[in-house]
Enzyme design. Structure first.
Site, mmCIF file in Angstrom:
data_model
loop_
_atom_site.group_PDB
_atom_site.id
_atom_site.type_symbol
_atom_site.label_atom_id
_atom_site.label_comp_id
_atom_site.label_asym_id
_atom_site.label_seq_id
_atom_site.Cartn_x
_atom_site.Cartn_y
_atom_site.Cartn_z
ATOM 1 N N SER B 55 0.867 -1.176 0.000
ATOM 2 C CA SER B 55 0.000 0.000 0.000
ATOM 3 C C SER B 55 0.898 1.217 0.000
ATOM 4 O O SER B 55 1.910 1.231 0.706
ATOM 5 C CB SER B 55 -0.879 0.045 1.257
ATOM 6 O OG SER B 55 -2.042 -0.699 1.081
ATOM 7 N N GLU B 62 -1.252 19.117 -5.118
ATOM 8 C CA GLU B 62 -2.501 19.147 -5.885
ATOM 9 C C GLU B 62 -3.402 17.966 -5.532
ATOM 10 O O GLU B 62 -4.305 17.642 -6.283
ATOM 11 C CB GLU B 62 -2.187 19.148 -7.382
ATOM 12 C CG GLU B 62 -1.392 20.351 -7.871
ATOM 13 C CD GLU B 62 0.102 20.266 -7.553
ATOM 14 O OE1 GLU B 62 0.540 19.217 -7.041
ATOM 15 O OE2 GLU B 62 0.809 21.249 -7.816
ATOM 16 N N SER B 63 -3.194 17.311 -4.430
ATOM 17 C CA SER B 63 -4.036 16.238 -3.864
ATOM 18 C C SER B 63 -3.265 14.947 -3.574
ATOM 19 O O SER B 63 -2.349 14.979 -2.789
ATOM 20 C CB SER B 63 -5.321 15.999 -4.626
ATOM 21 O OG SER B 63 -6.143 17.155 -4.512
ATOM 22 N N HIS B 68 -2.856 0.245 -4.027
ATOM 23 C CA HIS B 68 -2.964 -0.958 -3.192
ATOM 24 C C HIS B 68 -2.832 -2.145 -4.141
ATOM 25 O O HIS B 68 -3.546 -2.195 -5.147
ATOM 26 C CB HIS B 68 -4.307 -1.009 -2.458
ATOM 27 C CG HIS B 68 -4.563 0.185 -1.609
ATOM 28 N ND1 HIS B 68 -3.893 0.417 -0.427
ATOM 29 C CD2 HIS B 68 -5.370 1.253 -1.784
ATOM 30 C CE1 HIS B 68 -4.300 1.565 0.093
ATOM 31 N NE2 HIS B 68 -5.202 2.097 -0.719
ATOM 32 N N CYS B 83 -6.188 18.455 -8.243
ATOM 33 C CA CYS B 83 -7.045 19.627 -8.332
ATOM 34 C C CYS B 83 -6.304 20.711 -9.104
ATOM 35 O O CYS B 83 -5.088 20.676 -9.225
ATOM 36 C CB CYS B 83 -7.491 20.102 -6.958
ATOM 37 S SG CYS B 83 -6.168 20.533 -5.852
#
Lengths: 124, 135
Positions: B55, B62-63, B68, B83
């Site tokens: 993981s 920007e996010s 996974h 974003c």
């Protein structure tokens, strides 16, 4: 049909700006939401933007929770991704919505990692 | 219509198992993919499960990107959330799909924060992204 994970994408509106801009509070709510869902928290990564906004990810053994907030809009984009049968992502989602004092919330659940045998389709 | 962010939910199937169980390679791949979109990488965390599976998250200004993996199924679930208009999540998608040699993949693009008026232009001084403080 077997799915490996459940992924909830929640759009949370009408939250008080001071809550969405408080990194400690956002982090605490996300971590508690993970615990509420029965998840095991592994790592917490949060970041405060200037002049406003918080981004964060809580890595859990069962996948992750992520949040991005826009305090100026009273809006937060939340993802809750869980795998396994021991955790219910909706518990986390509801906890977050309540503790952000949201006026509105819309959420979509997406099943991740679906493996199924090919089916014969019959035209009825 | 204005949206605050774009999110790609990528389902990769039929990947060679060893590619999905190499923590260092996956970490390098996600960072490379993030940079490929033009994003600024803030924090990275990867975790290897026993007996297998990885993981990982890459937080960008920007996010975020997450992965996974289930090597035993040849499957990886990848999310790319960006974003602003300056970064293109599809660039990250292409590089990840190619590198993980997926036999099949599906991508769902979801717009986040639809109807919210928040606009920034590329090249402008973006205080949200550039003056970020590490915590």
């Amino acid at each position: 049909m077997h799915q490996l994970g459940r992924h909830i994408l929640a759009e949370i509106y009408g939250c008080p700006a001071e809550v969405l801009n408080d990194i400690k509070r956002v982090e605490e709510i996300l971590v508690n939401a993970a615990l509420e869902a029965g998840a095991e928290v592994r790592e917490v990564v949060f970041h405060k933007f200037s002049p406003q906004g918080v981004s964060g990810v809580v890595v859990i053994s069962e996948s992750h929770l992520a949040i991005h907030t826009w305090p100026e809009l009273g809006y937060a984009a939340v993802d809750v991704f869980t795998c396994g049968d021991t955790v219910n992502p909706w518990d986390a989602c509801n906890y977050i919505t309540t503790h952000f004092e949201a006026q509105n919330m819309t959420a979509t659940e997406v099943e991740r990692g679906i493996f199924s045998e090919p089916k014969q389709v019959v035209n009825l | 219509m204005d949206t605050l962010g774009r999110q790609l939910l990528i389902e990769l199937t039929g990947c060679p198992g060893h590619l999905l169980d190499d923590e260092k390679e996956l970490e390098a791949l996600l960072i490379l993919a993030a940079k490929q979109t033009g994003a600024e990488v803030l924090q990275v965390h990867f975790h290897e499960f026993e007996p297998e599976g990885i993981s990982g998250v890459v937080v960008i200004s920007e996010s975020h990107l997450t992965i996974h993996t289930w090597p035993e199924y040849g499957y990886a679930a990848v999310d790319i959330f960006t974003c602003g208009d300056c970064v293109d999540p599809w660039k990250a998608c292409e590089i990840i799909n190619a590198r993980l040699q997926a036999a099949n993949y599906t991508v769902m693009e979801i717009k986040r924060g639809v109807g919210m008026s928040w606009k920034k232009n590329c090249g402008e001084d973006d205080t949200n992204a550039k003056n970020a403080d590490f915590v």
